[in-house]
Design a protein around this motif. Sequence first.
Motif, mmCIF file in Angstrom:
data_model
loop_
_atom_site.group_PDB
_atom_site.id
_atom_site.type_symbol
_atom_site.label_atom_id
_atom_site.label_comp_id
_atom_site.label_asym_id
_atom_site.label_seq_id
_atom_site.Cartn_x
_atom_site.Cartn_y
_atom_site.Cartn_z
ATOM 1 N N CYS B 138 33.856 -21.044 -14.093
ATOM 2 C CA CYS B 138 33.724 -21.201 -15.546
ATOM 3 C C CYS B 138 33.481 -19.859 -16.239
ATOM 4 C CB CYS B 138 32.582 -22.145 -15.886
ATOM 5 S SG CYS B 138 32.767 -23.768 -15.169
ATOM 6 N N HIS B 139 32.748 -18.962 -15.587
ATOM 7 C CA HIS B 139 32.337 -17.735 -16.268
ATOM 8 C C HIS B 139 33.296 -16.575 -16.043
ATOM 9 C CE1 HIS B 139 28.499 -19.236 -17.725
ATOM 10 N NE2 HIS B 139 28.331 -19.837 -16.575
ATOM 11 N N GLY B 140 34.316 -16.753 -15.188
ATOM 12 C CA GLY B 140 35.234 -15.652 -14.919
ATOM 13 C C GLY B 140 34.586 -14.611 -14.023
ATOM 14 N N PRO B 141 35.315 -13.538 -13.761
ATOM 15 C CA PRO B 141 34.775 -12.497 -12.862
ATOM 16 C C PRO B 141 33.727 -11.643 -13.546
ATOM 17 C CG PRO B 141 36.953 -11.884 -13.628
ATOM 18 C CD PRO B 141 36.678 -13.237 -14.210
ATOM 19 N N VAL B 142 32.556 -12.234 -13.753
ATOM 20 C CA VAL B 142 31.470 -11.527 -14.454
ATOM 21 C C VAL B 142 31.047 -10.286 -13.676
ATOM 22 C CG1 VAL B 142 29.088 -11.742 -15.267
ATOM 23 C CG2 VAL B 142 30.654 -13.631 -15.557
ATOM 24 N N GLU B 143 31.155 -10.357 -12.329
ATOM 25 C CA GLU B 143 30.675 -9.231 -11.511
ATOM 26 C C GLU B 143 31.525 -7.966 -11.707
ATOM 27 O OE1 GLU B 143 32.102 -11.891 -10.378
ATOM 28 O OE2 GLU B 143 33.633 -11.409 -8.890
ATOM 29 N N THR B 144 32.680 -8.094 -12.367
ATOM 30 C CA THR B 144 33.493 -6.908 -12.632
ATOM 31 C C THR B 144 33.346 -6.423 -14.059
ATOM 32 O OG1 THR B 144 35.379 -8.228 -13.307
ATOM 33 C CG2 THR B 144 35.242 -7.697 -10.974
ATOM 34 N N MET B 145 32.546 -7.118 -14.862
ATOM 35 C CA MET B 145 32.466 -6.784 -16.290
ATOM 36 C C MET B 145 31.286 -5.859 -16.565
ATOM 37 S SD MET B 145 33.023 -10.472 -18.014
ATOM 38 C CE MET B 145 34.247 -11.607 -17.422
ATOM 39 N N ASP B 146 31.538 -4.858 -17.428
ATOM 40 C CA ASP B 146 30.427 -4.040 -17.896
ATOM 41 C C ASP B 146 29.723 -4.739 -19.041
ATOM 42 O OD1 ASP B 146 30.347 -1.882 -16.195
ATOM 43 O OD2 ASP B 146 32.072 -0.956 -17.156
ATOM 44 N N ARG B 147 30.536 -5.400 -19.889
ATOM 45 C CA ARG B 147 29.949 -6.193 -20.970
ATOM 46 C C ARG B 147 30.520 -7.602 -20.845
ATOM 47 N NH1 ARG B 147 31.125 -4.691 -27.093
ATOM 48 N NH2 ARG B 147 30.443 -2.609 -26.496
ATOM 49 N N VAL B 148 29.665 -8.590 -20.804
ATOM 50 C CA VAL B 148 30.116 -9.959 -20.493
ATOM 51 C C VAL B 148 30.968 -10.514 -21.626
ATOM 52 C CG1 VAL B 148 29.393 -12.315 -19.994
ATOM 53 C CG2 VAL B 148 28.155 -10.418 -19.035
ATOM 54 N N LYS B 149 32.079 -11.145 -21.206
ATOM 55 C CA LYS B 149 33.043 -11.691 -22.140
ATOM 56 C C LYS B 149 33.300 -13.134 -21.739
ATOM 57 C CE LYS B 149 37.560 -10.599 -23.879
ATOM 58 N NZ LYS B 149 38.870 -10.676 -23.593
ATOM 59 N N GLN B 150 33.523 -13.982 -22.746
ATOM 60 C CA GLN B 150 33.827 -15.377 -22.444
ATOM 61 C C GLN B 150 35.285 -15.488 -22.016
ATOM 62 O OE1 GLN B 150 32.611 -18.208 -25.437
ATOM 63 N NE2 GLN B 150 34.216 -19.622 -24.812
ATOM 64 N N ILE B 151 35.524 -16.058 -20.816
ATOM 65 C CA ILE B 151 36.880 -16.171 -20.284
ATOM 66 C C ILE B 151 37.431 -17.564 -20.554
ATOM 67 C CG2 ILE B 151 38.255 -16.148 -18.164
ATOM 68 C CD1 ILE B 151 37.356 -13.370 -18.967
ATOM 69 N N ALA B 152 36.686 -18.598 -20.150
ATOM 70 C CA ALA B 152 37.155 -19.975 -20.302
ATOM 71 C C ALA B 152 36.955 -20.423 -21.753
ATOM 72 C CB ALA B 152 36.365 -20.884 -19.365
ATOM 73 N N PRO B 153 37.805 -21.357 -22.225
ATOM 74 C CA PRO B 153 37.661 -21.794 -23.624
ATOM 75 C C PRO B 153 36.411 -22.641 -23.886
ATOM 76 C CG PRO B 153 39.396 -23.030 -22.520
ATOM 77 C CD PRO B 153 38.988 -21.943 -21.585
ATOM 78 N N LEU B 154 35.853 -23.280 -22.809
ATOM 79 C CA LEU B 154 34.690 -24.168 -22.934
ATOM 80 C C LEU B 154 34.920 -25.277 -23.957
ATOM 81 C CD1 LEU B 154 31.681 -21.661 -22.888
ATOM 82 C CD2 LEU B 154 32.891 -22.652 -20.966
ATOM 83 N N LYS B 155 36.138 -25.818 -23.977
ATOM 84 C CA LYS B 155 36.457 -26.925 -24.873
ATOM 85 C C LYS B 155 36.484 -28.226 -24.071
ATOM 86 C CE LYS B 155 37.617 -24.829 -28.876
ATOM 87 N NZ LYS B 155 36.725 -23.706 -28.886
ATOM 88 N N MET B 156 36.470 -29.363 -24.786
ATOM 89 C CA MET B 156 36.343 -30.648 -24.107
ATOM 90 C C MET B 156 37.520 -30.918 -23.159
ATOM 91 S SD MET B 156 35.558 -34.317 -25.795
ATOM 92 C CE MET B 156 36.875 -35.441 -25.480
ATOM 93 N N GLY B 157 38.744 -30.619 -23.612
ATOM 94 C CA GLY B 157 39.919 -30.866 -22.781
ATOM 95 C C GLY B 157 39.850 -30.069 -21.482
ATOM 96 N N TRP B 158 39.324 -28.865 -21.591
ATOM 97 C CA TRP B 158 39.209 -27.988 -20.423
ATOM 98 C C TRP B 158 38.204 -28.565 -19.429
ATOM 99 C CZ3 TRP B 158 34.820 -25.054 -19.133
ATOM 100 C CH2 TRP B 158 35.017 -24.085 -18.160
ATOM 101 N N CYS B 159 37.095 -29.101 -19.944
ATOM 102 C CA CYS B 159 36.100 -29.754 -19.077
ATOM 103 C C CYS B 159 36.724 -30.967 -18.381
ATOM 104 C CB CYS B 159 34.906 -30.231 -19.882
ATOM 105 S SG CYS B 159 33.923 -28.944 -20.639
ATOM 106 N N LEU B 160 37.424 -31.793 -19.174
ATOM 107 C CA LEU B 160 37.969 -33.039 -18.648
ATOM 108 C C LEU B 160 39.019 -32.790 -17.577
ATOM 109 C CD1 LEU B 160 38.223 -35.366 -21.746
ATOM 110 C CD2 LEU B 160 36.666 -35.531 -19.837
#
Lengths: 254, 179
Positions: B138-160
């Motif tokens: 869900c969070h994407g490759p956070v371990e490669t980020m210097d500043r955290v960015k939202q990768i997934a849309p976190l929308k209902m369709g995506w969850c479903l």
Amino acid sequence: MNFFDRFTKGWQKYRKPGYYEEFDYAWTMTIDLDRCTGCSACVTACQAENNIPIVGEKAFAKGRQMQWIRIERYWEGEYPNAKLSFIPMLCQQCDAAPCETVCPVSATYHNQDGLNTQIYNRCIGTRACAVYCPYEVRYFNYNDHHWDAPLDQQLNPDVTVREKGVMEKCTFCIQRIRTAKDEAKDDGRRRVRDGDVQPACVQTCPTEALVFGDRKDPQSKVSKKLKDPRAYRVLEELNTLPSVVYLKKVDADG
Amino acid sequence: MGISIVPTLKVLKPVGLIIGGGFAGLLLGYWVNVTYFADDAPQQPIDFSHRIHATDFEIPCMYCHVQARRSASAGVPSVSKCAGCHQEVATDRAQIKKLMAFWENKEPIPWIKVHDLPDFVHFPHNRHVAAGLECQTCHGPVETMDRVKQIAPLKMGWCLNCHKEYEVENGLDCWTCHK
């Protein structure tokens, strides 16, 4: 299969007689009117658990008060011989709920626990469900409500604060049922045991007039209460099949 | 003598220029906003780098985000967690001095929330960790980020989609995720 076929098929499956017998649980509440003293502890507990706003004097005068469970009072006779009886009235969680059939956006529906549920962020506020409800237990948010400084800290984080234009109703404390199911899963049990979950009103009732449980489990406390000959349902003739069962108050004079 | 539209157009020219220029300005502003000021990777009060901590020093996610497997909220680590190491480690750096100022003033760091769900959504981290999901799903490759960015849309369709794919028990019931 085109959209229309899928829609009608799905609807028929949902509406076939006895569809609610196939659900995982059948949550039921029994209310013993002989034990009810009308103390309103359940009303207060519900208010605290479910972030129900205190609407204030003006709104109350307009009949816009909000109480998911309320104590109705009935007076019989004139003063010296007057008799007072109480009946706590909450959403009856009907198996054949009239409110569900009328919602244009399916914001209220029957879930797999046999609960009549309301999705607040889907509701568009037509208020049709409140018109269809024969028990008058659906409440509409006519205004946005806010909690003054120290009180906002006691809001329950497991329940949304509803906004203006949204219908709301008793959920049988579905957030507690959800937690109990999660705990059952963590323990490796398939089902929630009797007594694992209690709505706020049942937990608070000092005389244990309110009992909550699964009527599919024959050993549960609530199943035993259902066998009581005093058991009846409110407005049974409407055939809404309520999940709340009342136990009649029996007086000395019958 | 015919009727000409030219005098009218001449009068309207400055108005047209203003409207056209304004529209172009709006487009430019929008582009600048999306490219340089996107709020999916906000500037945090301290330039904390997940890349340094999680990739270079291989600290597991749940060393700091201890609540993820225990509660609904994954939780941001307390300042004392940071101070636990940084009282000794890399104390000469500018960002660490900033951190230690928070520690000495006994103040929480006003981190800006990146992955924010609406209040009507019930998302328990512990259930998802227990189901064996990787944080990165869900969070994407956070371990490669210097500043955290939202990768997934976190929308209902995506969850479903995910709930359907893994056939989650009652995963499509509204009250499983709404509250």
